[in-house]
Scaffold this active site. Sequence first.
Site, PDB file in Angstrom:
ATOM      1  CG  HIS A 164      -2.040   0.928   1.188  1.00 36.31           C
ATOM      2  ND1 HIS A 164      -3.266   0.554   0.692  1.00 36.31           N
ATOM      3  CD2 HIS A 164      -2.174   2.229   1.542  1.00 36.31           C
ATOM      4  CE1 HIS A 164      -4.099   1.580   0.759  1.00 36.31           C
ATOM      5  NE2 HIS A 164      -3.452   2.616   1.266  1.00 36.31           N
TER       6      HIS A 164
ATOM      7  CG  ASP B 269     -10.675   3.774   5.734  1.00 40.03           C
ATOM      8  OD1 ASP B 269     -10.148   4.762   6.292  1.00 40.03           O
ATOM      9  OD2 ASP B 269     -10.443   3.461   4.557  1.00 40.03           O
TER      10      ASP B 269
ATOM     11  NE  ARG C 240      -8.609  11.239   7.706  1.00 39.41           N
ATOM     12  CZ  ARG C 240      -7.788  10.311   7.197  1.00 39.41           C
ATOM     13  NH1 ARG C 240      -8.206   9.068   7.018  1.00 39.41           N
ATOM     14  NH2 ARG C 240      -6.562  10.612   6.890  1.00 39.41           N
TER      15      ARG C 240
ATOM     16  CB  SER D 281      -7.221   5.513   7.026  1.00 46.56           C
ATOM     17  OG  SER D 281      -7.497   5.333   5.668  1.00 46.56           O
TER      18      SER D 281
ATOM     19  CE  LYS E 227      -7.574   2.022   2.847  1.00 51.51           C
ATOM     20  NZ  LYS E 227      -7.899   3.417   3.029  1.00 51.51           N
TER      21      LYS E 227
HETATM   22  N1  URA Z   1      -4.416   6.482   2.164  1.00 54.06           N
HETATM   23  C1  URA Z   1      -5.394   5.894   2.901  1.00 54.06           C
HETATM   24  O1  URA Z   1      -5.831   4.797   2.594  1.00 54.06           O
HETATM   25  N2  URA Z   1      -5.880   6.561   3.952  1.00 54.06           N
HETATM   26  C2  URA Z   1      -5.426   7.771   4.337  1.00 54.06           C
HETATM   27  O2  URA Z   1      -5.895   8.298   5.316  1.00 54.06           O
HETATM   28  C3  URA Z   1      -4.413   8.376   3.562  1.00 54.06           C
HETATM   29  C4  URA Z   1      -3.911   7.703   2.484  1.00 54.06           C
END
Ligand code: URA
Length: 434
Positions: A82, A161, A168, A183, A187
Amino acid sequence: MNVLDIIEKKRDKKTLTKEEIEYFVNGYTNNQITDYQAAAFVMAVFINGMTKQETTDLTLAMAHSGEILDLSTLNATIVDKHSTGGVGDKVSIILLPIVSSLGVPVAKMSGRGLGFTGGTIDKLESIPGYKTDIGMDQFIENVKKIGISLISQTLNMAPADKKLYSLRDTISCVESIPLIASSIMSKKIASGAQKIVLDVTVGKGAFMNKIEQARELATTMIDIGKLANRQTVCILTNMDEPLGYNVGNSLEIIEAIDFLKGNMPEDVEQVILTLGSYMIKLAGKGEDLEENKKKMLENIANGKAYEKFKELVKAQGGEISFVENIENIPRAKYIEPIYSLKSGYIHQINALEVGKIACSLGAGRITKEDSIDHQAGIILQKKVADFVEEGEVLAYIHTNKMEKLEDAKKALLENIKIEEEKIEKPKTILEMIE
Ligand code: URA
């Protein structure tokens, strides 16, 4: 328990209990807590921060707000990757077929772009026919059959999320370490990953502008990983200028295909090889990082990585003819060169501004309901530290909106700084933390 007490506690810099955090996350997911109450809570966290324990509790509550994917039928160690986001970041599209071609199974869910940062799913959808919502059974089946599948996050994965991230974004509360860490890690935990390699971007086009902040974000995510029993490695990478040359959805697909055929911009190559060498190691397919990099380069040179990408596209319904003939990928109506007004060395290409300009041309979304123009974007001709002659082309703007051209040209010229003094090429890989 009630939400007003929870907001008040965070507003007054007090520490929340696990139960209070779970109450907030569940209440917001089930629409019992309103957007304005959640906005007040998020702003309080943004301003006053969270302890490590609170951040972990928030992560786990968000991860369990929906289904947790079970990938055990794959009988393999699933390593996920990620990025904390950037401009011109086509890393997943290149990296995942390469590691898959080396026997590392890839079961990856990605997101869409929001604001100035792009998203892998939007980029893949610029390949005609590519389906990013093939359903869970097909997803698992593809990983079993060809070793790779790349789809969009399902609706019921970490729904808290999804709601919080969109909220946000509308109240200027993205750049917060506990909020970003929870966040991303929620995930990753929900998507069934056992081990995680994170690209933590640093610089003008990243959420973390300073290396110290990026280090703190990285260690926060590693600590959450430890508590959740998910080994996590973070690579800090430079995002002051866009990654590679192309910014915009189909333009990045074109650059990704080119890379897989061996045309590798130096900064993209370094990010791909570093992240990939760790993915291979964590998957138990090679202890020696330098050896892993060599194997990756070998599979690019012998065409196996490119063939794996084609297999992926075909399995997801995409039209291979576009991959095989990138000149057939539809281009924008207007392609305008930007000429340099002076000779000198490029000192800065501001990634944040380039991302915003690409967005204004149609490449990104301002709100999550916006549709995007896959063809819009920018192709840079130079990178930081390169020499440019007066009158030479600095970049090409691609757009279908003629009325946006003049402003985009002006803004791009303002955000590429040229000076007489020579400068060193900036480092791409800044640090590794595990
Ligand atoms: N990527 C994400 O998945 N969440 C965030 O808060 C920032 C970048």
